[in-house]
Design a protein around this motif. Structure first.
Motif, mmCIF file in Angstrom:
data_model
loop_
_atom_site.group_PDB
_atom_site.id
_atom_site.type_symbol
_atom_site.label_atom_id
_atom_site.label_comp_id
_atom_site.label_asym_id
_atom_site.label_seq_id
_atom_site.Cartn_x
_atom_site.Cartn_y
_atom_site.Cartn_z
ATOM 1 N N LEU A 43 -60.298 -16.645 24.231
ATOM 2 C CA LEU A 43 -59.238 -15.899 23.559
ATOM 3 C C LEU A 43 -59.887 -15.109 22.435
ATOM 4 O O LEU A 43 -60.621 -15.678 21.619
ATOM 5 N N THR A 44 -59.622 -13.831 22.393
ATOM 6 C CA THR A 44 -60.259 -12.958 21.403
ATOM 7 C C THR A 44 -59.242 -12.496 20.370
ATOM 8 O O THR A 44 -58.154 -12.021 20.725
ATOM 9 N N SER A 45 -59.593 -12.623 19.114
ATOM 10 C CA SER A 45 -58.682 -12.308 18.010
ATOM 11 C C SER A 45 -58.704 -10.823 17.678
ATOM 12 O O SER A 45 -59.495 -10.047 18.224
ATOM 13 N N ARG A 46 -57.834 -10.462 16.738
ATOM 14 C CA ARG A 46 -57.781 -9.085 16.252
ATOM 15 C C ARG A 46 -59.111 -8.666 15.638
ATOM 16 O O ARG A 46 -59.506 -7.504 15.728
ATOM 17 N N GLY A 47 -59.810 -9.617 15.047
ATOM 18 C CA GLY A 47 -61.090 -9.305 14.420
ATOM 19 C C GLY A 47 -62.262 -9.285 15.378
ATOM 20 O O GLY A 47 -63.402 -9.039 14.966
ATOM 21 N N GLY A 48 -62.005 -9.572 16.670
ATOM 22 C CA GLY A 48 -63.075 -9.512 17.661
ATOM 23 C C GLY A 48 -63.786 -10.829 17.903
ATOM 24 O O GLY A 48 -64.722 -10.885 18.712
ATOM 25 N N ASP A 49 -63.378 -11.888 17.215
ATOM 26 C CA ASP A 49 -63.998 -13.196 17.437
ATOM 27 C C ASP A 49 -63.380 -13.865 18.658
ATOM 28 O O ASP A 49 -62.158 -13.793 18.871
ATOM 29 N N VAL A 87 -53.231 -11.572 16.350
ATOM 30 C CA VAL A 87 -53.562 -12.789 15.598
ATOM 31 C C VAL A 87 -54.966 -12.655 15.020
ATOM 32 O O VAL A 87 -55.915 -12.310 15.735
ATOM 33 N N ASN A 88 -55.106 -12.947 13.710
ATOM 34 C CA ASN A 88 -56.419 -12.834 13.078
ATOM 35 C C ASN A 88 -57.302 -14.024 13.449
ATOM 36 O O ASN A 88 -56.839 -15.030 13.997
ATOM 37 N N SER A 89 -58.582 -13.930 13.133
ATOM 38 C CA SER A 89 -59.559 -14.927 13.574
ATOM 39 C C SER A 89 -59.315 -16.333 13.024
ATOM 40 O O SER A 89 -59.311 -17.298 13.789
ATOM 41 N N PRO A 90 -59.117 -16.506 11.700
ATOM 42 C CA PRO A 90 -58.895 -17.862 11.196
ATOM 43 C C PRO A 90 -57.667 -18.520 11.816
ATOM 44 O O PRO A 90 -57.682 -19.720 12.123
ATOM 45 N N CYS A 91 -56.630 -17.745 12.025
ATOM 46 C CA CYS A 91 -55.405 -18.282 12.600
ATOM 47 C C CYS A 91 -55.616 -18.642 14.073
ATOM 48 O O CYS A 91 -55.192 -19.716 14.522
ATOM 49 N N LEU A 92 -56.271 -17.766 14.833
ATOM 50 C CA LEU A 92 -56.496 -18.042 16.253
ATOM 51 C C LEU A 92 -57.388 -19.257 16.435
ATOM 52 O O LEU A 92 -57.199 -20.053 17.369
ATOM 53 N N GLU A 93 -58.349 -19.433 15.546
ATOM 54 C CA GLU A 93 -59.207 -20.625 15.612
ATOM 55 C C GLU A 93 -58.364 -21.893 15.464
ATOM 56 O O GLU A 93 -58.569 -22.890 16.152
ATOM 57 N N LYS A 94 -57.395 -21.837 14.563
ATOM 58 C CA LYS A 94 -56.499 -22.974 14.342
ATOM 59 C C LYS A 94 -55.591 -23.188 15.556
ATOM 60 O O LYS A 94 -55.328 -24.325 15.954
ATOM 61 N N VAL A 95 -55.127 -22.106 16.156
ATOM 62 C CA VAL A 95 -54.291 -22.193 17.354
ATOM 63 C C VAL A 95 -55.065 -22.845 18.498
ATOM 64 O O VAL A 95 -54.547 -23.720 19.202
ATOM 65 N N VAL A 96 -56.311 -22.438 18.683
ATOM 66 C CA VAL A 96 -57.146 -23.005 19.747
ATOM 67 C C VAL A 96 -57.382 -24.492 19.502
ATOM 68 O O VAL A 96 -57.374 -25.292 20.447
ATOM 69 N N GLU A 97 -57.564 -24.857 18.258
ATOM 70 C CA GLU A 97 -57.704 -26.274 17.911
ATOM 71 C C GLU A 97 -56.466 -27.051 18.358
ATOM 72 O O GLU A 97 -56.570 -28.151 18.923
ATOM 73 N N PHE A 98 -55.298 -26.478 18.117
ATOM 74 C CA PHE A 98 -54.040 -27.112 18.525
ATOM 75 C C PHE A 98 -53.966 -27.229 20.045
ATOM 76 O O PHE A 98 -53.620 -28.290 20.585
ATOM 77 N N THR A 145 -45.976 -17.185 13.164
ATOM 78 C CA THR A 145 -45.953 -15.889 13.841
ATOM 79 C C THR A 145 -46.770 -15.922 15.128
ATOM 80 O O THR A 145 -46.338 -15.402 16.168
ATOM 81 N N ALA A 146 -47.958 -16.543 15.072
ATOM 82 C CA ALA A 146 -48.822 -16.623 16.251
ATOM 83 C C ALA A 146 -48.175 -17.461 17.349
ATOM 84 O O ALA A 146 -48.217 -17.088 18.534
ATOM 85 N N ALA A 147 -47.579 -18.585 16.973
ATOM 86 C CA ALA A 147 -46.927 -19.452 17.955
ATOM 87 C C ALA A 147 -45.778 -18.719 18.635
ATOM 88 O O ALA A 147 -45.562 -18.865 19.845
ATOM 89 N N ASN A 148 -45.058 -17.920 17.865
ATOM 90 C CA ASN A 148 -43.946 -17.159 18.420
ATOM 91 C C ASN A 148 -44.456 -16.055 19.347
ATOM 92 O O ASN A 148 -43.955 -15.885 20.469
ATOM 93 N N PHE A 149 -45.473 -15.312 18.912
ATOM 94 C CA PHE A 149 -46.024 -14.225 19.722
ATOM 95 C C PHE A 149 -46.663 -14.744 21.007
ATOM 96 O O PHE A 149 -46.475 -14.167 22.086
ATOM 97 N N MET A 150 -47.416 -15.855 20.902
ATOM 98 C CA MET A 150 -48.119 -16.404 22.061
ATOM 99 C C MET A 150 -47.218 -17.300 22.908
ATOM 100 O O MET A 150 -47.625 -17.763 23.969
ATOM 101 N N ALA A 151 -45.998 -17.527 22.423
ATOM 102 C CA ALA A 151 -45.028 -18.373 23.137
ATOM 103 C C ALA A 151 -45.578 -19.773 23.372
ATOM 104 O O ALA A 151 -45.644 -20.267 24.496
ATOM 105 N N ILE A 152 -45.976 -20.419 22.263
ATOM 106 C CA ILE A 152 -46.441 -21.812 22.306
ATOM 107 C C ILE A 152 -45.356 -22.655 21.649
ATOM 108 O O ILE A 152 -45.358 -22.853 20.431
ATOM 109 N N GLN A 153 -44.407 -23.126 22.421
ATOM 110 C CA GLN A 153 -43.226 -23.769 21.864
ATOM 111 C C GLN A 153 -43.532 -24.999 21.009
ATOM 112 O O GLN A 153 -42.969 -25.149 19.917
#
Length: 202
Positions: A43-49, A87-98, A145-153
């Motif tokens: 999964l690639t973030s807005r920042g390219g990570d 989704v920015n990089s720090p947030c996406l990293e946290k989402v992936v952890e979840f 916001t990320a959970a809503n956009f990515m539809a992770i209920q």
């Protein structure tokens, strides 16, 4: 002699495989499922990570399923990487952890009405309690916001519960500050108090 013995061994192995498949089909199915679980995507973030994780974990996000054109049975030919540009990089990293942890230990459904006024009183699993512990307000809202956009209920439920618990018992002014809402004009506040009395009941 060697050729005959070798041919016999191949026949024996093939016969044994057939017997195992017939007698213990779950073993074959489990092996196939294990191979599927080994497939990974990024999964690639807005920042390219980019953040790599098993597709089986990533597919909890409906945006990942949609990008991979899953059929009704959840089957795909080969999972493809997905850009999550909102989704920015720090947030996406946290989402992936979840997502990774949820694949191993699903979040127990949060019951409504809530059983308690505290986050820990409604979320009994220690990992999920700690997942949001210590994060600042901007990150919490980014996760919502990320959970809503990515539809992770499950992530949306967890983060919204955290916000709700933070707002419980707060005055209107405290809620305004927590949610970073611009100060209302007297006319706007009067309308808001009339339309949403439960918020302003302080």
């Amino acid at each position: 002699f060697f050729s005959a013995s070798f041919g016999f061994n191949l026949t024996f192995v093939a016969l044994a495989t057939i017997i195992i498949a017939l007698a213990f089909p779950s073993i074959i199915i489990a092996t196939m499922n294990a191979d599927e679980c080994m497939e990974t995507i990024k999964l690639t973030s807005r920042g390219g990570d980019s953040f790599e994780l098993p597709y089986a974990a990533a597919r909890l996000a409906h945006v990942v399923r949609d990008a991979n054109d899953e059929n009704d049975d959840g089957d795909i030919d080969s999972p493809e990487d997905v850009e999550i540009l909102k989704v920015n990089s720090p947030c996406l990293e946290k989402v992936v952890e979840f997502l990774k942890h949820y694949h191993e230990e699903a979040l127990t459904e949060i019951k409504t009405p809530l059983e308690d006024n505290t986050f820990e009183g409604n979320v009994k699993q220690e990992w999920y309690q700690n997942f949001l512990k210590g994060i600042d307000q901007p990150m919490l809202f980014d996760l919502v916001t990320a959970a809503n956009f990515m539809a992770i209920q499950p992530l949306l439920d967890l983060t919204c519960l955290k916000v709700s618990c933070q707002l419980m018992g707060k005055s209107a002014e405290e809620i305004r500050q927590i949610l970073n809402i611009p100060k209302l004009t007297p006319e706007e506040e009067e309308t808001a108090r009339r339309d949403h009395r439960w918020i302003f009941d302080d």
